[in-house]
Design a protein around this motif. Structure first.
Motif, short mmCIF file in Angstrom:
data_model
loop_
_atom_site.label_atom_id
_atom_site.label_comp_id
_atom_site.label_asym_id
_atom_site.label_seq_id
_atom_site.Cartn_x
_atom_site.Cartn_y
_atom_site.Cartn_z
N TYR A 224 -0.38 6.35 -9.58
CA TYR A 224 -1.38 5.41 -8.04
C TYR A 224 -2.94 5.79 -8.00
CZ TYR A 224 3.79 6.64 -6.21
OH TYR A 224 4.74 7.39 -6.13
N ASP A 225 -2.53 5.67 -8.90
CA ASP A 225 -4.71 5.34 -9.29
C ASP A 225 -5.35 6.09 -8.75
OD1 ASP A 225 -6.62 4.21 -10.64
OD2 ASP A 225 -7.24 3.03 -9.07
N THR B 164 -5.18 15.43 -2.99
CA THR B 164 -5.86 16.43 -2.15
C THR B 164 -4.98 16.94 -1.74
OG1 THR B 164 -6.81 14.29 -0.81
CG2 THR B 164 -7.40 16.20 0.17
N SER C 247 -0.01 11.22 -8.18
CA SER C 247 -0.67 10.31 -7.58
C SER C 247 -2.18 9.96 -9.03
CB SER C 247 -1.90 11.69 -6.55
OG SER C 247 -3.22 10.71 -6.58
N GLN D 227 -5.56 8.40 -6.20
CA GLN D 227 -5.53 7.93 -4.88
C GLN D 227 -5.26 9.79 -4.21
OE1 GLN D 227 -4.30 4.24 -2.47
NE2 GLN D 227 -2.85 4.17 -4.50
N GLN E 270 1.34 4.31 -2.76
CA GLN E 270 1.26 5.34 -2.37
C GLN E 270 2.40 6.76 -2.39
OE1 GLN E 270 -0.98 5.77 0.73
NE2 GLN E 270 -2.82 5.32 -0.09
N LYS F 225 0.67 -1.09 0.23
CA LYS F 225 0.10 0.17 -0.13
C LYS F 225 0.38 1.34 0.20
CE LYS F 225 -3.58 2.43 2.99
NZ LYS F 225 -4.37 2.73 4.04
N ASP G 149 -4.77 10.04 -1.26
CA ASP G 149 -3.84 9.83 -0.05
C ASP G 149 -2.65 10.07 -0.44
OD1 ASP G 149 -5.81 10.10 1.97
OD2 ASP G 149 -5.99 7.77 2.45
N ALA G 150 -1.88 9.85 -1.99
CA ALA G 150 -0.95 9.92 -2.51
C ALA G 150 -0.65 11.24 -3.03
CB ALA G 150 -1.30 9.17 -3.61
#
Length: 437
Positions: A377-378, A386, A373, A380, A102, A98, A382-383
């Motif tokens: 990282y698809d 945001t 991201s 995400q 990320q 994981k 959190d990657a």
């Protein structure tokens, strides 16, 4: 009587001093910032995150249950106690995957489930016929090639050190049992562990080895800056403040008195509209023509447009407030300070403290994080996505408030771009000038 020849402009001290100061500032700042952030990454390295996975189930040997994976982990943690260059994070294999996915760790060292059992097999009467245990080093180029390389070197060094320690214990055990070992078996027991290197988060072949996100983000920054400069020039030309040269021909529009606020508003609307064009063309060129690996194409387009708009409006605000020096300030903020603190080439953990502080607010670091991201990282949140959107929104709002607030102050104070007295003088001179045949 012939008029005297005008003195050469090169004799003007102001020209030499003004130009010299500008190029001196640019030269020293770019040299200090670019080279200063990258000159000694190993010396500045602090707490580079690396995952440490112990999946070993242990094994029974000589009536005892051993877990040599725990021994490997404790040995690495003990050796790292006085070394603050790396931050070993003991996690499960699922959590390691994981974090690799990320970009939160630069690599991982994995102890397999059968590690103890395989090592125990080396203590058989014929160890040369036994299977060598394996430690796997996982790399993560998506988090940055230099950081991934540093993590890989640290992992391999730790794995080989663990192998040497296990080999010493196996040889001592064989000597205590008075086992007769063939030279080949003794040589294998000296370094019993096989170290494999694998890609922990594979990327496509058209991802610039994990740097495509940085280069794409840099293109967006440059498009926003250059777009703002071009828009300011075009708006000033349309308002009659500047002339336009087409080879030997010069064109100048009639002066149209406009407030600074309105001028900035016109430029901002143009910037927002043209960001749609620039963002679309950047994605078309990189993905459509060059074949850059990318998914989430709709989100990539929206992110590209938003980034160019935020950077462009910020550059417009600086130009509106500071005038010509605003171009130099934009270059320093968006390029000179941004590139070395982006963490795209040299990881943030290997930057000097000053540059690490810059990375907290410099736009290129945030933009690159969001781009990683989306591309790796698809998308995400959190990657980094945001954080990128929030930073972009804050920058846009701050630029609008700063630009329109200061230009409104200029207008209220009567600090017009063309003072009324100067305009009246120019109009009188034009009206009284003799006509030429």
């Amino acid at each position: 009587m012939p008029s005297p020849e005008p003195s050469s402009v090169l004799r003007s001290p102001k020209l030499w001093i003004g130009s010299g100061l500008i190029v001196a500032v640019v030269s020293i700042l770019f040299a200090l910032l670019y080279v200063g952030g990258n000159v000694n990454p190993k010396g500045n390295l602090r707490d580079l995150p690396i995952a440490l996975v112990n999946s070993d189930r242990g094994a029974d040997a000589n009536g005892k249950h051993l877990n040599l994976g725990d021994q490997v982990v404790s040995g690495i943690e003990k050796s790292a106690a006085d070394n603050h260059s790396f931050s070993w994070q003991v996690v499960s294999r699922q959590e390691a995957d994981k974090r690799l996915g990320q970009g939160k760790v630069y690599g991982a060292l994995v102890v397999p489930e059968n590690f103890s059992a395989t090592v125990a097999g080396l203590g058989s009467p014929k160890p040369a016929e036994a299977t060598r245990p394996t430690l796997t080093v996982l790399t993560n180029q998506s988090a940055g090639s230099i950081g991934s390389s540093m993590a890989s070197q640290a992992n391999q060094k730790a794995a080989h050190a663990a192998s040497a320690q296990l080999g010493k214990e196996l040889l001592n055990r064989a000597a205590a049992q008075k086992a007769q070992l063939a030279p080949a078996a003794k040589l294998m027991l000296t370094d019993p562990v096989n170290v494999e290197v694998a890609d922990g988060h594979p990327l496509g072949t058209h991802s610039a080895m994990g740097l495509s996100a940085f280069y794409y983000a840099l293109v967006l920054i440059v498009c926003g800056m250059l777009g703002a400069n071009a828009i300011v020039s075009q708006v000033d030309t349309a308002l009659g403040y500047l002339h336009t040269d087409f080879g030997p021909f010069r064109q100048r529009m009639p002066v149209r008195r406009t407030s600074r606020v309105r001028t900035l508003a016109v430029g901002t609307v143009l910037m927002l509209g043209l960001s749609l064009v620039m963002g679309s063309l950047v994605e078309l060129a990189t993905v459509g023509i060059l074949g850059m690996d990318a998914s989430h194409l709709g989100l990539l387009w929206l992110y590209s447009v938003g980034t160019i708009a935020a950077v462009g409006v910020s550059a417009l605000a600086l130009l509106a407030v500071f005038g010509t020096p605003g171009m130099l300030i934009s270059t320093i903020v968006f390029v000179a300070m941004a590139v070395p603190s982006s963490g795209a080439t040299v990881p943030l953990e290997a930057l000097p403290g000053f540059f690490h502080g810059l990375s907290e607010f410099e736009p290129l670091r945030q933009i690159t994080g969001g781009m990683r991201s989306i591309l790796y990282y698809d998308a995400q949140g959190d990657a980094g996505l945001t954080r990128a959107w929030i930073s972009m929104g804050i920058a846009f709002v701050a630029a609008v408030l700063f630009g329109f607030g200061v230009t409104r102050f200029y207008d209220r104070k009567g600090l017009h771009r063309i003072p009324p007295t100067a305009e009246a003088t120019e109009a009188t001179a034009t009206a009284t000038a003799p006509a030429t045949a």
